[in-house]
Design a protein around this motif. Sequence first.
Motif, PDB file in Angstrom:
ATOM      1  N   VAL A   1      94.335  46.878  47.883  1.00 13.21           N
ATOM      2  CA  VAL A   1      93.347  47.456  46.980  1.00 13.21           C
ATOM      3  C   VAL A   1      92.455  48.404  47.783  1.00 13.21           C
ATOM      4  N   ALA A   2      92.232  49.607  47.245  1.00 14.92           N
ATOM      5  CA  ALA A   2      91.402  50.586  47.941  1.00 14.92           C
ATOM      6  C   ALA A   2      89.972  50.075  48.079  1.00 14.92           C
ATOM      7  N   ALA A   3      89.302  50.549  49.116  1.00 14.48           N
ATOM      8  CA  ALA A   3      87.946  50.076  49.398  1.00 14.48           C
ATOM      9  C   ALA A   3      86.946  50.450  48.314  1.00 14.48           C
ATOM     10  N   ASN A   4      87.262  51.484  47.513  1.00 13.48           N
ATOM     11  CA  ASN A   4      86.336  51.900  46.452  1.00 13.48           C
ATOM     12  C   ASN A   4      86.874  51.549  45.068  1.00 13.48           C
ATOM     13  N   ALA A   5      87.701  50.516  44.996  1.00 11.23           N
ATOM     14  CA  ALA A   5      88.313  50.146  43.716  1.00 11.23           C
ATOM     15  C   ALA A   5      88.295  48.636  43.515  1.00 11.23           C
ATOM     16  N   VAL A   6      88.492  48.234  42.261  1.00 13.70           N
ATOM     17  CA  VAL A   6      88.687  46.834  41.899  1.00 13.70           C
ATOM     18  C   VAL A   6      90.026  46.744  41.159  1.00 13.70           C
ATOM     19  N   ARG A   7      90.843  45.816  41.556  1.00 15.88           N
ATOM     20  CA  ARG A   7      92.109  45.610  40.839  1.00 15.88           C
ATOM     21  C   ARG A   7      91.914  44.498  39.822  1.00 15.88           C
ATOM     22  N   VAL A   8      92.234  44.808  38.571  1.00 17.56           N
ATOM     23  CA  VAL A   8      92.127  43.819  37.498  1.00 17.56           C
ATOM     24  C   VAL A   8      93.532  43.338  37.173  1.00 17.56           C
TER      25      VAL A   8
END
Length: 266
Positions: A1-8
């Motif tokens: 998961v990218a550092a500026n993202a949230v995976r739902v």
Amino acid sequence: VAANAVRVNFVDSTTNKSVATVDVTNNNNYPTAVSMLSTVDNTLGGSNNVSAISNYWTSQKSNLSSYAYNGLTDSQKANNAAAIANASFGKEITILVSPATNVQAFTDANVTFNTTDNGDRPSTGVNDASAGDQLAHDNAWFAVKGKAATPYSSARAAFVTGLRAPAGTTVTKDQVQAALKAQGLDDFYVIYQDQSGTLKDNANPFSSQGEAVQVWHYTFKDIAKGTNANANLKAGDRDASLQVNYNIEKRSATGTSNTQFWSNLF
């Protein structure tokens, strides 16, 4: 998961298997992952007592249209809320969903009966039908040809509660027409006394002096989404809004005897 993202990660609560994942990227400099998620969809996980999965997610993963939140237990919804509250950038959260079940498609406040010709509508004096709903009168009666008159308000209520579809799915014209027909609201007549707010019902004959009335024939035409912001036709969605459009034909008549009932005018 990218550092500026949230995976739902959406997980089917009945199988415990993942059905879709969506990465939400912080492109607008939200200070926290929680504020970002609440901005893109404040109904995620069933928040705000919403049953349908938001279009934000289904537009990215179409198979989510087959799932909803209304089948979840209170405990499962609480787990969803906790997952959102503890979200952080660079991490994954799990949101439980359930296979979509039928829900009431629209609230009564978000259903409007309308005609497409704004220049041709019932005129009843001080109780003119509004531009938004031709049959908003609490005392309205209507009749299907060959049948006894029925209070409009009760038929409308039965239509609204009877129109059901799987949560999050788009309600179709055929579904609406079938629900209307079940209540006699696909092809019907309404009679108003001229220049008064009084609706004649089938049990009341005209006066012996003769009585001017307006006879209106409504036939179902089509459907459209409502005019409210973010309106859609997704069953159970908080913005779900339905406009039922009719063709109407005006007829004029005068009762001439106290034995003439208004069903004879059809």
